[in-house]
Design a protein around this motif. Structure first.
Motif, PDB file in Angstrom:
ATOM      1  N   ASP A 194      11.034 -59.456  50.515  1.00  0.00           N
ATOM      2  CA  ASP A 194      10.615 -60.321  49.411  1.00  0.00           C
ATOM      3  C   ASP A 194      10.427 -61.742  49.950  1.00  0.00           C
ATOM      4  N   GLU A 195       9.173 -62.170  50.076  1.00  0.00           N
ATOM      5  CA  GLU A 195       8.896 -63.465  50.689  1.00  0.00           C
ATOM      6  C   GLU A 195       9.444 -64.621  49.866  1.00  0.00           C
ATOM      7  N   ALA A 196       9.357 -64.522  48.547  1.00  0.00           N
ATOM      8  CA  ALA A 196       9.871 -65.593  47.695  1.00  0.00           C
ATOM      9  C   ALA A 196      11.391 -65.695  47.805  1.00  0.00           C
ATOM     10  N   ALA A 197      12.056 -64.546  47.878  1.00  0.00           N
ATOM     11  CA  ALA A 197      13.517 -64.553  48.022  1.00  0.00           C
ATOM     12  C   ALA A 197      13.922 -65.147  49.369  1.00  0.00           C
ATOM     13  N   PHE A 198      13.164 -64.813  50.424  1.00  0.00           N
ATOM     14  CA  PHE A 198      13.474 -65.399  51.730  1.00  0.00           C
ATOM     15  C   PHE A 198      13.297 -66.910  51.697  1.00  0.00           C
ATOM     16  N   GLU A 199      12.213 -67.387  51.082  1.00  0.00           N
ATOM     17  CA  GLU A 199      11.969 -68.819  51.004  1.00  0.00           C
ATOM     18  C   GLU A 199      13.109 -69.521  50.255  1.00  0.00           C
ATOM     19  N   GLN A 200      13.573 -68.901  49.159  1.00  0.00           N
ATOM     20  CA  GLN A 200      14.699 -69.467  48.415  1.00  0.00           C
ATOM     21  C   GLN A 200      15.952 -69.502  49.277  1.00  0.00           C
ATOM     22  N   LEU A 201      16.212 -68.411  49.993  1.00  0.00           N
ATOM     23  CA  LEU A 201      17.421 -68.318  50.798  1.00  0.00           C
ATOM     24  C   LEU A 201      17.408 -69.311  51.961  1.00  0.00           C
ATOM     25  N   ILE A 202      16.329 -69.364  52.714  1.00  0.00           N
ATOM     26  CA  ILE A 202      16.298 -70.262  53.868  1.00  0.00           C
ATOM     27  C   ILE A 202      16.356 -71.717  53.408  1.00  0.00           C
ATOM     28  N   ASN A 203      15.749 -72.017  52.253  1.00  0.00           N
ATOM     29  CA  ASN A 203      15.827 -73.385  51.731  1.00  0.00           C
ATOM     30  C   ASN A 203      17.257 -73.737  51.328  1.00  0.00           C
ATOM     31  N   ASP A 204      17.922 -72.839  50.608  1.00  0.00           N
ATOM     32  CA  ASP A 204      19.300 -73.120  50.189  1.00  0.00           C
ATOM     33  C   ASP A 204      20.228 -73.243  51.382  1.00  0.00           C
ATOM     34  N   VAL A 205      20.076 -72.358  52.357  1.00  0.00           N
ATOM     35  CA  VAL A 205      20.928 -72.418  53.547  1.00  0.00           C
ATOM     36  C   VAL A 205      20.719 -73.731  54.288  1.00  0.00           C
ATOM     37  N   GLU A 206      19.458 -74.144  54.421  1.00  0.00           N
ATOM     38  CA  GLU A 206      19.181 -75.381  55.147  1.00  0.00           C
ATOM     39  C   GLU A 206      19.656 -76.610  54.363  1.00  0.00           C
ATOM     40  N   GLU A 207      19.329 -76.657  53.060  1.00  0.00           N
ATOM     41  CA  GLU A 207      19.613 -77.858  52.275  1.00  0.00           C
ATOM     42  C   GLU A 207      21.084 -77.964  51.861  1.00  0.00           C
ATOM     43  N   ARG A 208      21.680 -76.856  51.478  1.00  0.00           N
ATOM     44  CA  ARG A 208      23.027 -76.897  50.917  1.00  0.00           C
ATOM     45  C   ARG A 208      24.130 -76.704  51.951  1.00  0.00           C
ATOM     46  N   ILE A 209      23.747 -76.171  53.115  1.00  0.00           N
ATOM     47  CA  ILE A 209      24.739 -75.936  54.168  1.00  0.00           C
ATOM     48  C   ILE A 209      24.461 -76.811  55.387  1.00  0.00           C
ATOM     49  N   PHE A 210      23.331 -76.589  56.065  1.00  0.00           N
ATOM     50  CA  PHE A 210      23.099 -77.267  57.340  1.00  0.00           C
ATOM     51  C   PHE A 210      22.860 -78.765  57.180  1.00  0.00           C
ATOM     52  N   GLN A 211      22.191 -79.186  56.112  1.00  0.00           N
ATOM     53  CA  GLN A 211      21.956 -80.616  55.936  1.00  0.00           C
ATOM     54  C   GLN A 211      23.204 -81.357  55.480  1.00  0.00           C
ATOM     55  N   ARG A 212      24.169 -80.643  54.985  1.00  0.00           N
ATOM     56  CA  ARG A 212      25.374 -81.279  54.451  1.00  0.00           C
ATOM     57  C   ARG A 212      26.550 -81.237  55.409  1.00  0.00           C
ATOM     58  N   LEU A 213      26.750 -80.113  56.097  1.00  0.00           N
ATOM     59  CA  LEU A 213      27.994 -79.880  56.835  1.00  0.00           C
ATOM     60  C   LEU A 213      27.809 -80.123  58.328  1.00  0.00           C
ATOM     61  N   PRO A 214      28.882 -80.508  59.018  1.00  0.00           N
ATOM     62  CA  PRO A 214      28.778 -80.846  60.441  1.00  0.00           C
ATOM     63  C   PRO A 214      28.726 -79.617  61.334  1.00  0.00           C
ATOM     64  N   ASP A 215      28.381 -79.881  62.590  1.00  0.00           N
ATOM     65  CA  ASP A 215      28.233 -78.800  63.563  1.00  0.00           C
ATOM     66  C   ASP A 215      29.519 -78.019  63.796  1.00  0.00           C
ATOM     67  N   ASP A 216      30.678 -78.652  63.651  1.00  0.00           N
ATOM     68  CA  ASP A 216      31.927 -77.945  63.936  1.00  0.00           C
ATOM     69  C   ASP A 216      32.422 -77.112  62.757  1.00  0.00           C
ATOM     70  N   THR A 217      31.612 -77.004  61.699  1.00  0.00           N
ATOM     71  CA  THR A 217      31.951 -76.109  60.592  1.00  0.00           C
ATOM     72  C   THR A 217      31.987 -74.674  61.093  1.00  0.00           C
ATOM     73  N   TRP A 218      33.124 -74.022  60.887  1.00  0.00           N
ATOM     74  CA  TRP A 218      33.285 -72.619  61.287  1.00  0.00           C
ATOM     75  C   TRP A 218      32.910 -71.758  60.095  1.00  0.00           C
ATOM     76  N   PHE A 219      32.025 -70.763  60.289  1.00  0.00           N
ATOM     77  CA  PHE A 219      31.691 -69.915  59.146  1.00  0.00           C
ATOM     78  C   PHE A 219      32.016 -68.449  59.405  1.00  0.00           C
ATOM     79  N   TYR A 220      32.347 -67.794  58.293  1.00  0.00           N
ATOM     80  CA  TYR A 220      32.890 -66.440  58.280  1.00  0.00           C
ATOM     81  C   TYR A 220      31.966 -65.557  57.433  1.00  0.00           C
ATOM     82  N   PRO A 221      31.191 -64.660  58.043  1.00  0.00           N
ATOM     83  CA  PRO A 221      30.220 -63.869  57.288  1.00  0.00           C
ATOM     84  C   PRO A 221      30.814 -62.579  56.706  1.00  0.00           C
ATOM     85  N   GLY A 222      29.989 -61.901  55.910  1.00  0.00           N
ATOM     86  CA  GLY A 222      30.428 -60.675  55.263  1.00  0.00           C
ATOM     87  C   GLY A 222      30.476 -59.472  56.178  1.00  0.00           C
ATOM     88  N   HIS A 223      29.845 -59.546  57.336  1.00  0.00           N
ATOM     89  CA  HIS A 223      29.877 -58.482  58.347  1.00  0.00           C
ATOM     90  C   HIS A 223      29.875 -59.162  59.711  1.00  0.00           C
TER      91      HIS A 223
END
Length: 223
Positions: free
Chosen positions: A173-202
């Motif tokens: 789903d191209e629209a869903a991917f666009e929404q996801l990559i935008n949210d990840v970039e804007e709400r996570i990468f643009q806000r949080l520092p490089d030393d943020t440790w993240f824990y995924p679902g798998h």
């Protein structure tokens, strides 16, 4: 031994003690290899589980006599809540999920979501709190949980929205991917520092600094 975040179904958990909370990680189900995270306030003993994914016969003893105040389900996909009914029945924990996914979670599990959350909401864990970051695209109500450690770098629990090597699956789903990559970039990468440790679902953990150089590549390839 130091925390690595590398766990496998059927194996031991991995854990780390921060100043105010402890984080334990375990993998369940050999087919799906879901990660479950048990967080404990080191001052009050209150515990919170992120994704009661499977194998309640392992999760309930792992939670232990200290009990469980809250289960947060990161999104509606079936592999992240198969043990939810059994864990809630054993512990009486409050059930929290992103508002757009809550009805689907209840329909699939039979468990009422007792609190729905959205962008910027807070979830208490004893004397600490987690901030909800809504990251839409993998599912409409997918959420990440941010622990902004006052004594060290941030810790981010990303469900299936962000992994080492890319964002979550949007199933063509191209629209869903666009929404996801935008949210990840804007709400996570643009806000949080490089030393943020993240824990995924798998799978294994990573840091934002390790993944940040690949953001443009992820966007270009479309997955």
């Amino acid at each position: 031994m130091s925390y690595t975040g590398s766990v496998r179904p059927g194996g031991l958990y991995d854990g780390r003690d921060l100043t105010h909370i402890a984080i334990h990680k375990v993998a369940v189900d050999p087919a799906m290899s879901n990660n479950c995270y048990l967080l404990r306030c080191r001052h009050t003993g209150e515990q919170l589980l992120i994704d009661a994914a499977a194998e309640p016969e392992r999760l309930v003893p792992w939670i232990g006599a200290g009990g469980l105040s809250t289960v947060v389900t990161t999104h509606q996909h079936w592999d992240h809540h198969r043990a939810l009914a059994a864990v809630v029945a054993a512990t009486g924990a409050e059930v929290i999920a992103g508002e757009p996914d809550a009805a689907a979670i209840t329909e699939q599990t039979g468990v009422p979501v007792t609190r729905t959350v959205g962008q910027g909401d807070r979830i208490r864990l004893g004397e600490s709190e987690l901030e909800v970051i809504a990251v839409r695209g993998h599912t409409p109500g997918s959420i990440c949980l941010l622990y902004d450690d006052p004594a060290g770098p941030p810790h981010l629990f990303t469900g299936d929205s962000l992994f080492p090597g890319g964002v979550g699956n949007t199933f063509g789903d191209e629209a869903a991917f666009e929404q996801l990559i935008n949210d990840v970039e804007e709400r996570i990468f643009q806000r949080l520092p490089d030393d943020t440790w993240f824990y995924p679902g798998h799978g294994d953990d990573s840091t934002l600094g390790r993944e940040r150089p690949s953001l443009a590549e992820w966007r270009e390839r479309g997955w």
